[in-house]
Scaffold this motif. Structure first.
Motif, PDB file in Angstrom:
ATOM      1  N   THR A  16     -32.319 -33.931  -4.303  1.00 19.97           N
ATOM      2  CA  THR A  16     -32.073 -32.601  -3.750  1.00 19.97           C
ATOM      3  C   THR A  16     -32.938 -32.418  -2.519  1.00 19.97           C
ATOM      4  OG1 THR A  16     -31.624 -31.723  -5.955  1.00 19.97           O
ATOM      5  CG2 THR A  16     -32.072 -30.127  -4.209  1.00 19.97           C
ATOM      6  N   TYR A  17     -32.278 -32.066  -1.394  1.00 18.00           N
ATOM      7  CA  TYR A  17     -32.972 -31.840  -0.136  1.00 18.00           C
ATOM      8  C   TYR A  17     -32.778 -30.379   0.259  1.00 18.00           C
ATOM      9  CZ  TYR A  17     -32.632 -36.926  -0.058  1.00 18.00           C
ATOM     10  OH  TYR A  17     -32.698 -38.249  -0.395  1.00 18.00           O
ATOM     11  N   TYR A  18     -33.720 -29.833   1.015  1.00 15.71           N
ATOM     12  CA  TYR A  18     -33.677 -28.446   1.421  1.00 15.71           C
ATOM     13  C   TYR A  18     -33.710 -28.334   2.929  1.00 15.71           C
ATOM     14  CZ  TYR A  18     -34.801 -27.353  -3.428  1.00 15.71           C
ATOM     15  OH  TYR A  18     -34.778 -27.251  -4.783  1.00 15.71           O
ATOM     16  N   ALA A  19     -33.042 -27.259   3.371  1.00 17.58           N
ATOM     17  CA  ALA A  19     -33.061 -26.942   4.806  1.00 17.58           C
ATOM     18  C   ALA A  19     -33.252 -25.451   4.955  1.00 17.58           C
ATOM     19  CB  ALA A  19     -31.775 -27.393   5.492  1.00 17.58           C
ATOM     20  N   LEU A  20     -34.045 -25.046   5.926  1.00 15.26           N
ATOM     21  CA  LEU A  20     -34.267 -23.629   6.214  1.00 15.26           C
ATOM     22  C   LEU A  20     -33.177 -23.168   7.165  1.00 15.26           C
ATOM     23  CD1 LEU A  20     -36.104 -21.198   5.779  1.00 15.26           C
ATOM     24  CD2 LEU A  20     -37.437 -21.942   7.772  1.00 15.26           C
ATOM     25  N   VAL A  21     -32.380 -22.204   6.709  1.00 13.85           N
ATOM     26  CA  VAL A  21     -31.180 -21.782   7.444  1.00 13.85           C
ATOM     27  C   VAL A  21     -31.288 -20.297   7.741  1.00 13.85           C
ATOM     28  CG1 VAL A  21     -28.663 -21.667   7.375  1.00 13.85           C
ATOM     29  CG2 VAL A  21     -29.842 -23.557   6.252  1.00 13.85           C
ATOM     30  N   GLU A  22     -30.805 -19.886   8.915  1.00 11.99           N
ATOM     31  CA  GLU A  22     -30.742 -18.466   9.258  1.00 11.99           C
ATOM     32  C   GLU A  22     -29.316 -18.114   9.633  1.00 11.99           C
ATOM     33  OE1 GLU A  22     -32.948 -17.303  12.631  1.00 11.99           O
ATOM     34  OE2 GLU A  22     -32.176 -18.887  13.938  1.00 11.99           O
ATOM     35  N   SER A  23     -28.915 -16.883   9.361  1.00 14.01           N
ATOM     36  CA  SER A  23     -27.590 -16.389   9.709  1.00 14.01           C
ATOM     37  C   SER A  23     -27.648 -15.767  11.086  1.00 14.01           C
ATOM     38  CB  SER A  23     -27.099 -15.370   8.674  1.00 14.01           C
ATOM     39  OG  SER A  23     -26.958 -15.980   7.413  1.00 14.01           O
ATOM     40  N   MET A  24     -26.641 -16.078  11.924  1.00 11.91           N
ATOM     41  CA  MET A  24     -26.583 -15.568  13.304  1.00 11.91           C
ATOM     42  C   MET A  24     -25.201 -14.997  13.561  1.00 11.91           C
ATOM     43  SD  MET A  24     -28.526 -18.684  15.297  1.00 11.91           S
ATOM     44  CE  MET A  24     -28.406 -17.779  16.834  1.00 11.91           C
ATOM     45  N   ARG A  25     -25.166 -13.944  14.357  1.00 10.82           N
ATOM     46  CA  ARG A  25     -23.884 -13.366  14.762  1.00 10.82           C
ATOM     47  C   ARG A  25     -23.486 -13.958  16.113  1.00 10.82           C
ATOM     48  NH1 ARG A  25     -22.089  -9.054  11.927  1.00 10.82           N
ATOM     49  NH2 ARG A  25     -23.539  -8.096  10.445  1.00 10.82           N
ATOM     50  N   THR A  26     -22.275 -14.465  16.165  1.00  8.10           N
ATOM     51  CA  THR A  26     -21.742 -15.028  17.417  1.00  8.10           C
ATOM     52  C   THR A  26     -20.413 -14.358  17.734  1.00  8.10           C
ATOM     53  OG1 THR A  26     -20.547 -16.794  16.280  1.00  8.10           O
ATOM     54  CG2 THR A  26     -22.854 -17.217  16.846  1.00  8.10           C
ATOM     55  N   GLU A  27     -19.876 -14.650  18.917  1.00 11.21           N
ATOM     56  CA  GLU A  27     -18.582 -14.066  19.282  1.00 11.21           C
ATOM     57  C   GLU A  27     -17.478 -14.534  18.346  1.00 11.21           C
ATOM     58  OE1 GLU A  27     -17.878 -15.082  23.303  1.00 11.21           O
ATOM     59  OE2 GLU A  27     -19.513 -13.823  24.095  1.00 11.21           O
ATOM     60  N   ALA A  28     -17.672 -15.730  17.797  1.00  7.68           N
ATOM     61  CA  ALA A  28     -16.675 -16.263  16.872  1.00  7.68           C
ATOM     62  C   ALA A  28     -16.906 -15.802  15.437  1.00  7.68           C
ATOM     63  CB  ALA A  28     -16.683 -17.790  16.923  1.00  7.68           C
ATOM     64  N   GLY A  29     -17.973 -14.971  15.218  1.00  8.01           N
ATOM     65  CA  GLY A  29     -18.265 -14.499  13.879  1.00  8.01           C
ATOM     66  C   GLY A  29     -19.632 -14.990  13.424  1.00  8.01           C
ATOM     67  N   PRO A  30     -20.017 -14.664  12.215  1.00  2.00           N
ATOM     68  CA  PRO A  30     -21.331 -15.104  11.706  1.00  2.00           C
ATOM     69  C   PRO A  30     -21.349 -16.612  11.497  1.00  2.00           C
ATOM     70  CG  PRO A  30     -20.069 -14.022   9.978  1.00  2.00           C
ATOM     71  CD  PRO A  30     -19.290 -13.835  11.233  1.00  2.00           C
ATOM     72  N   ARG A  31     -22.443 -17.182  11.936  1.00  2.00           N
ATOM     73  CA  ARG A  31     -22.637 -18.613  11.791  1.00  2.00           C
ATOM     74  C   ARG A  31     -24.027 -18.870  11.218  1.00  2.00           C
ATOM     75  NH1 ARG A  31     -18.044 -18.288  12.306  1.00  2.00           N
ATOM     76  NH2 ARG A  31     -16.630 -19.413  13.724  1.00  2.00           N
ATOM     77  N   GLN A  32     -24.176 -19.999  10.531  1.00  3.68           N
ATOM     78  CA  GLN A  32     -25.459 -20.380   9.942  1.00  3.68           C
ATOM     79  C   GLN A  32     -26.067 -21.502  10.767  1.00  3.68           C
ATOM     80  OE1 GLN A  32     -24.613 -21.345   5.891  1.00  3.68           O
ATOM     81  NE2 GLN A  32     -24.331 -19.207   5.271  1.00  3.68           N
ATOM     82  N   HIS A  33     -27.327 -21.308  11.147  1.00  6.28           N
ATOM     83  CA  HIS A  33     -28.031 -22.244  12.015  1.00  6.28           C
ATOM     84  C   HIS A  33     -29.190 -22.845  11.250  1.00  6.28           C
ATOM     85  CE1 HIS A  33     -30.006 -24.023  15.440  1.00  6.28           C
ATOM     86  NE2 HIS A  33     -31.102 -23.283  15.228  1.00  6.28           N
ATOM     87  N   VAL A  34     -29.247 -24.155  11.197  1.00  6.80           N
ATOM     88  CA  VAL A  34     -30.337 -24.838  10.518  1.00  6.80           C
ATOM     89  C   VAL A  34     -31.572 -24.785  11.392  1.00  6.80           C
ATOM     90  CG1 VAL A  34     -31.147 -27.011   9.521  1.00  6.80           C
ATOM     91  CG2 VAL A  34     -28.743 -26.336   9.259  1.00  6.80           C
ATOM     92  N   VAL A  35     -32.609 -24.136  10.865  1.00  6.11           N
ATOM     93  CA  VAL A  35     -33.855 -24.044  11.620  1.00  6.11           C
ATOM     94  C   VAL A  35     -34.672 -25.310  11.457  1.00  6.11           C
ATOM     95  CG1 VAL A  35     -36.018 -22.744  11.868  1.00  6.11           C
ATOM     96  CG2 VAL A  35     -33.880 -21.547  11.350  1.00  6.11           C
ATOM     97  N   ALA A  36     -34.757 -25.813  10.216  1.00  8.47           N
ATOM     98  CA  ALA A  36     -35.542 -27.019   9.978  1.00  8.47           C
ATOM     99  C   ALA A  36     -35.080 -27.674   8.703  1.00  8.47           C
ATOM    100  CB  ALA A  36     -37.037 -26.683   9.880  1.00  8.47           C
ATOM    101  N   TYR A  37     -35.125 -29.039   8.674  1.00 11.75           N
ATOM    102  CA  TYR A  37     -34.873 -29.790   7.452  1.00 11.75           C
ATOM    103  C   TYR A  37     -36.209 -30.025   6.751  1.00 11.75           C
ATOM    104  CZ  TYR A  37     -30.133 -30.630   9.117  1.00 11.75           C
ATOM    105  OH  TYR A  37     -28.840 -30.462   9.547  1.00 11.75           O
ATOM    106  N   LEU A  38     -36.295 -29.617   5.497  1.00 14.43           N
ATOM    107  CA  LEU A  38     -37.554 -29.671   4.769  1.00 14.43           C
ATOM    108  C   LEU A  38     -37.655 -30.873   3.836  1.00 14.43           C
ATOM    109  CD1 LEU A  38     -37.800 -25.903   3.755  1.00 14.43           C
ATOM    110  CD2 LEU A  38     -38.680 -27.015   5.802  1.00 14.43           C
ATOM    111  N   GLY A  39     -36.571 -31.571   3.626  1.00 13.11           N
ATOM    112  CA  GLY A  39     -36.604 -32.727   2.743  1.00 13.11           C
ATOM    113  C   GLY A  39     -36.689 -32.288   1.294  1.00 13.11           C
ATOM    114  N   GLU A  40     -37.203 -33.171   0.418  1.00  9.93           N
ATOM    115  CA  GLU A  40     -37.353 -32.848  -1.000  1.00  9.93           C
ATOM    116  C   GLU A  40     -38.608 -31.983  -1.213  1.00  9.93           C
ATOM    117  OE1 GLU A  40     -35.298 -36.365  -3.549  1.00  9.93           O
ATOM    118  OE2 GLU A  40     -37.364 -36.709  -2.940  1.00  9.93           O
ATOM    119  N   LEU A  41     -38.483 -30.959  -2.067  1.00 11.42           N
ATOM    120  CA  LEU A  41     -39.595 -30.043  -2.358  1.00 11.42           C
ATOM    121  C   LEU A  41     -39.854 -30.052  -3.865  1.00 11.42           C
ATOM    122  CD1 LEU A  41     -38.625 -26.934  -0.182  1.00 11.42           C
ATOM    123  CD2 LEU A  41     -40.157 -28.796   0.440  1.00 11.42           C
TER     124      LEU A  41
END
Length: 603
Positions: A16-41
């Motif tokens: 199991t790997y983790y990534a820190l994701v944030e939701s962003m509003r774009t002209e095409a609608g809400p999109r999820q942007h990966v801020v950082a890959y955290l690997g296994e925790l």
């Protein structure tokens, strides 16, 4: 901002790997942007990330966001039952005693007293049912005895009864309490009759044996307008106060059957015919056995109780032992297996059954009292003789007065001595101990005589039946010490009788709780026995209603105050969760205390 899981299977093992994701509003609608890959925790790293991701609102207050939205075990934060609160503003207010009054109300309804009182004291133009006011008074007497004024002013609002009964505090006034007492008194006999039937249904009681005894309780104040307040023999050693007499009839198990209030100067003998006749009128004349103490016996009461259809067991007066002196000295005594220090002997004389009993501890006590008084009287007489011989006391009248005082001080010793004061100018004091009378008294020490017209009893059954009088004596101790029957403050006789009736109804609840606790096998818990002295450590014993009510009385009801982030205030009325000791009591009684009594509200 949240954490997203990615799972990958490699060589048969899932990672199991983790990534820190944030939701962003774009002209095409809400999109999820990966801020950082955290690997296994590991577990600790997960908790650190949960404490790290914080969002601040416009007021500068921080809010912790949920980092695992795809976790099925975490509720959705935007649900209709979810609000965000300010932890720094959480409060607890309006705490009140709940557990004891809740249990008392349950006992009240368990005995059907709510329906019984409502049937015989129906609601008229009152805004509050009289049955609810009577319940408040009886529960107060069981859980926190006080006057009607203190009940209305302070006690009621300090308990959870308002939430349980729905009677507002403003409706509980001393005048309403007094008026309800006046109405309840008129229904005393009907209430007791229905309660007797309820006892028989719940506990399968039989009424072949009735225990009858009297006690007194004293008044505070002059009680000038109270017809029942009189001076008489005080069992409370308060001869300075006026008093009232309480006559109580209970079953062999201790459940109250009937009671009556007499004037304070009523003699014990005068109550026997009144009570027996009343019980026979109310419950019928049957072959029941009346058990009474020695104060109830004389020629008239024996004649009355010996009439066809009546059975009795009485303790005779002390002087009756003189007619059984030969039997006391002879053999044939029977030892009781359960009471090795008690010996009994069954006798028959003129169709009357007698039981001679003698107790070793009682004999030791009586002899110790007489010995102490005899030694003190001898020293006092010797001292008085020396004063007379020295010429410091010359008048015969003064000497006789001193002798009278000595007889009053030592009543257990004076019957065995003859004191003589000679006449003349120089009176002399002499005394002579009656040895034969003293030896006869030694034979009677620790002995008492019972009589009955009930045939077929063995010596053991005879004695055990009489010993059950301790049940009614214990009832008096509960009424006086725990339910505070004494002292009486009421100025009118009717209010005094109603006060006694409230105490007897409270005792009915107390006895019911005692019976249920014994059935459940409830015992006290010894938490800290002495490991070095195990034999000296206290042992578990049956838990009394007093202990049960005290423990459950620690359970409170109150309001939890919450302030939300959007400016609202919530009041959540909750009952505190029972502690382990309290939970053990409730589980043994098979009761479940509620967590809430009303719906939540917004302030």
């Amino acid at each position: 901002m949240f954490l997203r899981r990615y799972r990958r299977t490699k060589d048969g093992k899932t990672h199991t790997y983790y990534a820190l994701v944030e939701s962003m509003r774009t002209e095409a609608g809400p999109r999820q942007h990966v801020v950082a890959y955290l690997g296994e925790l590991n577990h600790d790293q997960e908790r650190r990330w949960q404490r790290t991701v914080v969002v601040y609102n416009r007021q500068g207050d921080d809010q912790q966001l949920r980092l695992f939205p795809d976790d099925e075990h975490v509720p959705v934060p935007d649900g209709p039952d979810v609000v965000r609160i300010r932890l720094g503003s959480v409060g607890w207010t309006n705490p009140r005693a709940f557990g004891d009054v809740w249990l008392a109300l349950w006992l009240w309804k368990f005995l059907g007293l709510d329906e019984i009182v409502d049937r015989h004291v129906p609601q008229g133009r009152e805004t509050v049912r009289p049955a609810e006011i009577v319940a408040i008074e009886v529960i107060n007497r069981l859980c926190g005895p006080c006057s009607e004024f203190a009940l209305a002013e302070h006690w009621y609002e300090s308990t959870g009864l308002e939430d349980l009964l729905g009677v507002p505090d403003s409706a509980v006034t001393k005048d309403r309490l007094y008026r309800t007492l006046d109405r309840l008194l008129t229904a005393q006999e009907s209430v007791e009759n229905d309660l007797k039937e309820r006892f028989g249904t719940l506990f399968q009681l039989d009424y072949d044996l009735l225990l009858y005894d009297l006690t007194s309780t004293y008044f505070e104040g002059l009680a000038a307008e109270n017809d029942l307040a009189r001076r008489g023999y005080s069992r409370d050693h308060r001869s300075d106060c006026k008093q009232v007499i309480l006559a109580l009839v209970v079953t062999r198990e201790g459940f109250p059957l009937a009671h009556r209030t007499f004037a304070g100067n009523t003699q014990d003998l005068q109550t026997v015919e009144t009570i027996v006749t009343e019980i026979e009128r109310r419950f019928g004349k049957s072959q029941r056995v009346w058990v009474m103490d020695r104060g109830m016996i004389d020629a008239d009461s024996l004649k009355f109780l010996s009439q066809p259809g009546r059975r009795y067991l009485l303790a005779t007066r002390r002087g009756a032992l003189a007619g059984f002196q030969a039997e006391l000295r002879s053999g044939g005594w029977e030892n009781l297996a359960d009471n090795p220090e008690v010996e009994v002997k069954l006798l028959h004389r003129q169709k009357v059954h007698y039981l001679l009993a003698r107790s070793r501890p009682r004999r030791q006590k009586e002899r110790a009292i007489r010995r102490r008084q005899r030694h003190r009287l001898a020293r006092a007489l010797q001292g008085l003789h020396q004063r007379i011989t020295a010429g410091r006391l010359k008048k015969r009248d003064k000497i006789i007065e001193r002798v009278g005082r000595l007889k009053g001080r030592f009543p257990k010793a004076c019957p065995f001595v003859t004191i003589t004061v000679t006449e003349g100018k120089q009176p002399r004091l002499s005394w002579l101990w009656n040895i034969e009378k003293f030896k006869a008294a030694l034979t009677r020490d620790g002995a008492y005589l019972l009589r009955s017209n009930q045939a077929g009893w063995s010596a053991r059954e005879f004695w055990e039946t009489y010993i059950q009088l301790t049940v009614v004596e214990h009832a008096f101790r509960v009424l006086k010490s725990e339910l505070l029957l004494r002292p009486v403050w009421h100025h009118y006789s009717g209010r005094t009788q109603a006060h006694v009736m409230i105490c007897v109804l409270a005792y009915a609840l107390w006895k019911t709780l005692d019976h249920l606790a014994k059935q459940a096998g409830l015992t006290t818990e010894i938490r800290k026995p002495d490991r070095h002295r195990p034999r000296a450590s206290p042992k578990p014993r049956p838990m009394t209603p007093e202990v049960i009510l005290r423990e459950l009385g620690k359970i409170q009801i109150g309001d939890i105050l919450l302030e939300t982030t959007d400016g609202r205030e919530l009041a959540l009325r909750r009952v505190a969760r029972p502690k382990p000791d309290q939970a053990r009591i409730l589980a043994a009684l098979k009761l479940t205390i509620p967590e809430r009594l009303s719906s939540d509200q917004e302030m």
